[in-house]
Motif scaffolding. Structure first.
Motif, short mmCIF file in Angstrom:
data_model
loop_
_atom_site.label_atom_id
_atom_site.label_comp_id
_atom_site.label_asym_id
_atom_site.label_seq_id
_atom_site.Cartn_x
_atom_site.Cartn_y
_atom_site.Cartn_z
N GLY A 60 33.05 37.18 36.35
CA GLY A 60 32.47 36.38 35.28
C GLY A 60 33.50 35.85 34.31
O GLY A 60 33.17 35.37 33.22
N GLN A 63 33.22 30.72 35.33
CA GLN A 63 31.82 30.46 35.68
C GLN A 63 31.73 29.56 36.90
O GLN A 63 32.31 28.47 36.93
N THR A 77 25.79 34.13 36.60
CA THR A 77 25.75 32.71 36.29
C THR A 77 24.72 32.39 35.21
O THR A 77 24.72 31.28 34.67
N GLU A 81 28.72 33.83 27.29
CA GLU A 81 30.02 34.50 27.18
C GLU A 81 29.90 35.88 26.54
O GLU A 81 30.55 36.83 26.98
#
Length: 234
Positions: A60, A63, A77, A81
């Protein structure tokens, strides 16, 4: 170490494009991959093949622009943040080629930082245990600039595993080290992985390191090579 059939990481038709000077540049295409719980997986391929980008997508830290990335059953996804940062803090440890230690903190403070952010009351006790585990208990009060490259990477390893993560991601962890220090760091990485029971995904150019893993995935031009193409690629 034993594995089970449940994927701890699952990618379905993942694409990644980044903006370049002349427009979008395709980095990853049609990546579908499952990583089993407890597995050790090597990502290999020539420079520019997309293996480090794939590792970042798994964590992660980058993205995906298409497809789905699931970690511990969570679709990364769909997280913003802040949520991604909380997820990584709870479930992942990341080791980079560059050590990324905080230069104004001691080795002990660097290792304790993830635990402090998580509100652990025993952060410094656990950090000291991990530094002992990588052979640096006597260097707790030293600043990064006072440590050799091999020692800095061992501090980074201790910091990555101090939260006892289910998933451990390593991007060329020996790339900035000489052969002796690199071998020591890799032995420690596998030992820590076994001690904490983590799933390990590692980017490497070194065939001997890939051979130590349960499985190797080969990439070229942002795609996973099918079995029939691997011998020719090697």
């Amino acid at each position: 170490m034993s594995t089970d059939a449940r994927p701890v990481l699952s990618l379905q038709d993942v694409h990644l494009s980044l903006n370049g000077n002349t427009g979008p540049v395709s980095i990853l295409e049609e990546i579908s991959l499952d990583v089993r719980r407890g597995e050790t997986l090597a990502l290999v391929g020539p420079s520019g093949s997309g293996k480090s980008s794939l590792l970042m997508v798994m964590g992660g830290l980058e993205q995906a622009t298409g497809g789905a990335v699931h970690a511990m059953g969570e679709d990364l996804t769909r997280l913003d943040e802040d949520a991604l940062a909380r997820f990584r803090r709870a479930h992942m440890g990341v080791v980079f080629q560059s050590f990324h230690l905080i230069p104004t903190m001691t080795a002990l403070e660097n290792v304790a930082t993830p635990l402090e952010l998580a509100g652990a009351r025993d952060a410094f006790d656990r950090a000291r245990e991990e530094l002992d585990a990588v052979g640096l208990g006597h260097r707790c009060d030293h600043m990064p600039a006072q440590l050799s490259g091999g020692e800095q990477q061992r501090v980074a390893l201790a910091r990555a595993v101090v939260t006892r993560p289910e998933i451990l991601l390593a991007d060329e962890p020996t790339g900035n080290l000489d052969q002796a220090n690199g071998a020591q760091v890799m032995d420690l990485l596998f030992d820590l992985r076994d001690r904490h029971g983590s799933t390990l995904v590692m980017v490497t150019h070194a065939p001997d390191l890939a051979e130590r893993c349960d499985r190797t995935v080969h990439l070229r031009d942002g795609r996973i090579l099918p079995d029939s193409q691997r011998e020719a690629a090697e």
